[in-house]
Write a protein that holds these residues in place. Structure first.
Motif, PDB file in Angstrom:
ATOM      1  N   LEU A 103      34.260 -53.940  72.557  1.00  0.00           N
ATOM      2  CA  LEU A 103      35.210 -52.896  72.922  1.00  0.00           C
ATOM      3  C   LEU A 103      36.034 -53.279  74.145  1.00  0.00           C
ATOM      4  CD1 LEU A 103      33.059 -49.658  72.436  1.00  0.00           C
ATOM      5  CD2 LEU A 103      34.595 -50.782  70.820  1.00  0.00           C
ATOM      6  N   LYS A 104      35.676 -54.375  74.792  1.00  0.00           N
ATOM      7  CA  LYS A 104      36.416 -54.812  75.973  1.00  0.00           C
ATOM      8  C   LYS A 104      37.676 -55.574  75.593  1.00  0.00           C
ATOM      9  CE  LYS A 104      36.092 -57.810  80.027  1.00  0.00           C
ATOM     10  NZ  LYS A 104      35.253 -58.785  80.770  1.00  0.00           N
ATOM     11  N   ASN A 105      37.547 -56.560  74.712  1.00  0.00           N
ATOM     12  CA  ASN A 105      38.704 -57.399  74.370  1.00  0.00           C
ATOM     13  C   ASN A 105      38.913 -57.528  72.862  1.00  0.00           C
ATOM     14  OD1 ASN A 105      36.541 -59.037  73.658  1.00  0.00           O
ATOM     15  ND2 ASN A 105      36.759 -60.363  75.444  1.00  0.00           N
ATOM     16  N   TRP A 106      38.128 -56.796  72.063  1.00  0.00           N
ATOM     17  CA  TRP A 106      38.234 -56.774  70.600  1.00  0.00           C
ATOM     18  C   TRP A 106      37.965 -58.132  69.966  1.00  0.00           C
ATOM     19  CZ3 TRP A 106      37.889 -51.968  69.451  1.00  0.00           C
ATOM     20  CH2 TRP A 106      38.484 -51.010  70.271  1.00  0.00           C
ATOM     21  N   GLN A 107      37.259 -58.983  70.672  1.00  0.00           N
ATOM     22  CA  GLN A 107      36.874 -60.267  70.107  1.00  0.00           C
ATOM     23  C   GLN A 107      35.500 -60.162  69.453  1.00  0.00           C
ATOM     24  OE1 GLN A 107      37.075 -63.236  73.178  1.00  0.00           O
ATOM     25  NE2 GLN A 107      39.309 -63.243  73.255  1.00  0.00           N
ATOM     26  N   GLU A 108      35.252 -61.064  68.491  1.00  0.00           N
ATOM     27  CA  GLU A 108      33.966 -61.092  67.805  1.00  0.00           C
ATOM     28  C   GLU A 108      32.919 -61.747  68.696  1.00  0.00           C
ATOM     29  OE1 GLU A 108      33.048 -59.856  64.899  1.00  0.00           O
ATOM     30  OE2 GLU A 108      35.014 -59.023  64.417  1.00  0.00           O
ATOM     31  N   ASN A 109      31.791 -61.079  68.861  1.00  0.00           N
ATOM     32  CA  ASN A 109      30.666 -61.621  69.616  1.00  0.00           C
ATOM     33  C   ASN A 109      29.425 -61.622  68.740  1.00  0.00           C
ATOM     34  OD1 ASN A 109      32.178 -61.977  71.954  1.00  0.00           O
ATOM     35  ND2 ASN A 109      31.715 -59.940  72.722  1.00  0.00           N
ATOM     36  N   ARG A 110      28.404 -62.343  69.186  1.00  0.00           N
ATOM     37  CA  ARG A 110      27.173 -62.412  68.408  1.00  0.00           C
ATOM     38  C   ARG A 110      25.967 -62.338  69.326  1.00  0.00           C
ATOM     39  NH1 ARG A 110      24.955 -67.598  65.074  1.00  0.00           N
ATOM     40  NH2 ARG A 110      24.672 -68.298  67.216  1.00  0.00           N
ATOM     41  N   ASP A 111      24.996 -61.527  68.932  1.00  0.00           N
ATOM     42  CA  ASP A 111      23.719 -61.444  69.633  1.00  0.00           C
ATOM     43  C   ASP A 111      22.628 -62.033  68.750  1.00  0.00           C
ATOM     44  OD1 ASP A 111      24.722 -60.312  71.889  1.00  0.00           O
ATOM     45  OD2 ASP A 111      24.132 -58.257  71.407  1.00  0.00           O
ATOM     46  N   ILE A 112      21.703 -62.754  69.361  1.00  0.00           N
ATOM     47  CA  ILE A 112      20.536 -63.289  68.664  1.00  0.00           C
ATOM     48  C   ILE A 112      19.322 -62.502  69.146  1.00  0.00           C
ATOM     49  CG2 ILE A 112      19.132 -65.322  68.188  1.00  0.00           C
ATOM     50  CD1 ILE A 112      21.532 -67.049  68.899  1.00  0.00           C
ATOM     51  N   LEU A 113      18.702 -61.758  68.249  1.00  0.00           N
ATOM     52  CA  LEU A 113      17.564 -60.912  68.600  1.00  0.00           C
ATOM     53  C   LEU A 113      16.323 -61.402  67.864  1.00  0.00           C
ATOM     54  CD1 LEU A 113      19.306 -57.418  68.357  1.00  0.00           C
ATOM     55  CD2 LEU A 113      19.183 -58.966  70.314  1.00  0.00           C
ATOM     56  N   ARG A 114      15.191 -61.325  68.537  1.00  0.00           N
ATOM     57  CA  ARG A 114      13.946 -61.841  67.971  1.00  0.00           C
ATOM     58  C   ARG A 114      12.849 -60.782  68.001  1.00  0.00           C
ATOM     59  NH1 ARG A 114      14.390 -67.289  67.239  1.00  0.00           N
ATOM     60  NH2 ARG A 114      16.042 -68.345  68.392  1.00  0.00           N
ATOM     61  N   CYS A 115      11.947 -60.908  67.051  1.00  0.00           N
ATOM     62  CA  CYS A 115      10.722 -60.098  67.048  1.00  0.00           C
ATOM     63  C   CYS A 115       9.582 -61.047  66.681  1.00  0.00           C
ATOM     64  CB  CYS A 115      10.825 -58.929  66.072  1.00  0.00           C
ATOM     65  SG  CYS A 115      11.224 -59.387  64.386  1.00  0.00           S
ATOM     66  N   ASN A 116       9.058 -61.694  67.686  1.00  0.00           N
ATOM     67  CA  ASN A 116       8.081 -62.756  67.486  1.00  0.00           C
ATOM     68  C   ASN A 116       6.907 -62.534  68.435  1.00  0.00           C
ATOM     69  OD1 ASN A 116       6.650 -65.150  67.238  1.00  0.00           O
ATOM     70  ND2 ASN A 116       8.482 -66.414  67.079  1.00  0.00           N
ATOM     71  N   PRO A 117       5.697 -62.375  67.917  1.00  0.00           N
ATOM     72  CA  PRO A 117       4.543 -62.159  68.802  1.00  0.00           C
ATOM     73  C   PRO A 117       4.161 -63.394  69.607  1.00  0.00           C
ATOM     74  CG  PRO A 117       3.822 -62.386  66.529  1.00  0.00           C
ATOM     75  CD  PRO A 117       5.315 -62.339  66.495  1.00  0.00           C
ATOM     76  N   ASN A 118       4.697 -64.553  69.226  1.00  0.00           N
ATOM     77  CA  ASN A 118       4.336 -65.786  69.935  1.00  0.00           C
ATOM     78  C   ASN A 118       5.556 -66.695  70.012  1.00  0.00           C
ATOM     79  OD1 ASN A 118       2.808 -67.738  71.228  1.00  0.00           O
ATOM     80  ND2 ASN A 118       2.047 -68.621  69.325  1.00  0.00           N
ATOM     81  N   PHE A 119       6.536 -66.270  70.802  1.00  0.00           N
ATOM     82  CA  PHE A 119       7.754 -67.047  70.982  1.00  0.00           C
ATOM     83  C   PHE A 119       7.602 -67.884  72.241  1.00  0.00           C
ATOM     84  CE2 PHE A 119      12.275 -67.436  72.363  1.00  0.00           C
ATOM     85  CZ  PHE A 119      12.720 -68.159  71.273  1.00  0.00           C
ATOM     86  N   TYR A 120       7.347 -69.181  72.063  1.00  0.00           N
ATOM     87  CA  TYR A 120       7.050 -70.073  73.181  1.00  0.00           C
ATOM     88  C   TYR A 120       5.914 -69.503  74.036  1.00  0.00           C
ATOM     89  CZ  TYR A 120      11.248 -72.663  71.967  1.00  0.00           C
ATOM     90  OH  TYR A 120      12.190 -73.411  71.291  1.00  0.00           O
ATOM     91  N   SER A 121       4.841 -69.115  73.336  1.00  0.00           N
ATOM     92  CA  SER A 121       3.581 -68.663  73.944  1.00  0.00           C
ATOM     93  C   SER A 121       3.675 -67.278  74.581  1.00  0.00           C
ATOM     94  CB  SER A 121       3.085 -69.673  74.999  1.00  0.00           C
ATOM     95  OG  SER A 121       2.921 -70.956  74.424  1.00  0.00           O
ATOM     96  N   ASN A 122       4.751 -66.546  74.326  1.00  0.00           N
ATOM     97  CA  ASN A 122       4.890 -65.194  74.856  1.00  0.00           C
ATOM     98  C   ASN A 122       5.465 -64.276  73.783  1.00  0.00           C
ATOM     99  OD1 ASN A 122       4.236 -65.321  77.875  1.00  0.00           O
ATOM    100  ND2 ASN A 122       5.699 -67.002  77.661  1.00  0.00           N
ATOM    101  N   PRO A 123       5.049 -63.008  73.758  1.00  0.00           N
ATOM    102  CA  PRO A 123       5.647 -62.072  72.798  1.00  0.00           C
ATOM    103  C   PRO A 123       7.103 -61.802  73.140  1.00  0.00           C
ATOM    104  CG  PRO A 123       4.180 -60.913  74.303  1.00  0.00           C
ATOM    105  CD  PRO A 123       3.999 -62.373  74.580  1.00  0.00           C
ATOM    106  N   CYS A 124       7.930 -61.690  72.117  1.00  0.00           N
ATOM    107  CA  CYS A 124       9.362 -61.445  72.317  1.00  0.00           C
ATOM    108  C   CYS A 124       9.819 -60.399  71.308  1.00  0.00           C
ATOM    109  CB  CYS A 124      10.160 -62.740  72.157  1.00  0.00           C
ATOM    110  SG  CYS A 124      11.937 -62.540  72.390  1.00  0.00           S
ATOM    111  N   TYR A 125      10.029 -59.185  71.778  1.00  0.00           N
ATOM    112  CA  TYR A 125      10.525 -58.095  70.939  1.00  0.00           C
ATOM    113  C   TYR A 125      11.790 -57.549  71.599  1.00  0.00           C
ATOM    114  CZ  TYR A 125       5.868 -58.322  68.864  1.00  0.00           C
ATOM    115  OH  TYR A 125       4.720 -58.753  68.249  1.00  0.00           O
TER     116      TYR A 125
END
Length: 281
Positions: free
Chosen positions: A157-179
């Motif tokens: 909504l700032k500049n009307w450009q396309e952006n992308r987010d990478i979201l994870r739901c991994n109980p062991n993402f590099y030895s740590n939970p990531c939600y």
């Protein structure tokens, strides 16, 4: 007569190198050879401009190819599991890091210590019965295809450009939970914690892509230091959401006093979050 001045300015000639000058002379000679040998200066300037433009375009194409290659490599990552098949892609979202198929009962048993998976099978069946046509509702044990990553494409909504987010739901993402947390397209918009991403099929063999989320709800608990626009949420219950309703990621800051049960919304991550969450509140 300029030699004494050069020596005083640049020291002895063993500090000099002729390579840059010779290289430039070669470029000039090549440009000169492309002229008609009349009024060469204007022609050589135009030739040099064209060469700069070509070099800029070539560099942009090479950078784009490198970026696309890096994105494909990122999408192919599966956080230590076996090599995954191609990711699943829809209009504004894309799934990555697929895991082996698993039944609802087995997944609920596997995540027995996670409150988000309590009564997982019965709640999922109820959810599917609400959103699916009668002839596509599950009548037997469901087999799910889990994923651990989702790519969300959205327009800022700032500049009307396309952006992308990478979201994870991994109980062991590099030895740590990531939600990671996500913004959900409701009225008004809501927020959730992603605990699972999966697809399933009913009798009609149509794939349905669903997220299990922890819903953030407004809480009466207040921070000791409150600021303008402060929005505090508490994760109270869990629900299912179709992936088509996910907008983008968001950042929730845990309140220190409440041991990770209460969060305040960070609306200063970027310009889009400030406009979307603060100015349009």
């Amino acid at each position: 007569m300029h030699l004494p001045f050069d020596l005083r300015s640049k020291a002895s000639t063993d500090n000099y190198i002729t390579r840059p000058g010779e290289g430039f002379q070669q470029e000039v000679q090549q440009a000169y050879d492309q002229t008609n040998f009349r009024d060469t200066e204007c022609q050589m300037i135009k030739i040099n401009e064209d060469q700069k433009v070509i070099a800029h375009i070539t560099m942009a194409v090479e950078n784009y190819d490198a970026l696309k290659y890096a994105q494909r490599q990122e999408e192919d990552k599966n956080d230590g599991e076996e090599a995954p098949p191609s990711v699943v892609e829809e209009a504004h979202w894309k799934l990555g890091a697929p895991l082996r198929r698993i039944s609802t009962q087995d997944w609920e048993t596997l995540e027995a210590g996670n409150p988000a998976f309590r009564q997982f099978e019965s709640k999922l069946t109820t959810f599917l019965n609400k959103i699916l046509a009668a002839d596509d509702r599950p009548s037997q044990l469901l087999l799910l295809h889990p994923y651990q990553c989702i790519y969300l494409q959205y327009r800022s909504l700032k500049n009307w450009q396309e952006n992308r987010d990478i979201l994870r739901c991994n109980p062991n993402f590099y030895s740590n939970p990531c939600y990671d947390c996500v913004v959900i397209n409701t009225q008004p918009i809501s927020f959730g914690h992603i605990y699972a991403l999966f697809s399933c099929q009913g009798p009609l063999k149509i794939n349905h892509y669903i997220a299990l989320i922890g819903k953030f709800q407004a809480t009466k608990w207040k921070l000791k230091t409150k600021w303008d626009g402060c929005r505090v949420f508490e994760e109270k219950e869990y629900d299912f959401v179709l992936l088509k309703y996910l907008i983008r990621g968001c950042h929730m800051i845990p309140a220190f006093e409440k041991s990770g049960k209460v969060f305040d919304l960070n609306d200063l991550v970027d310009g889009d979050t400030f406009i979307r969450f603060f100015l349009e509140e």
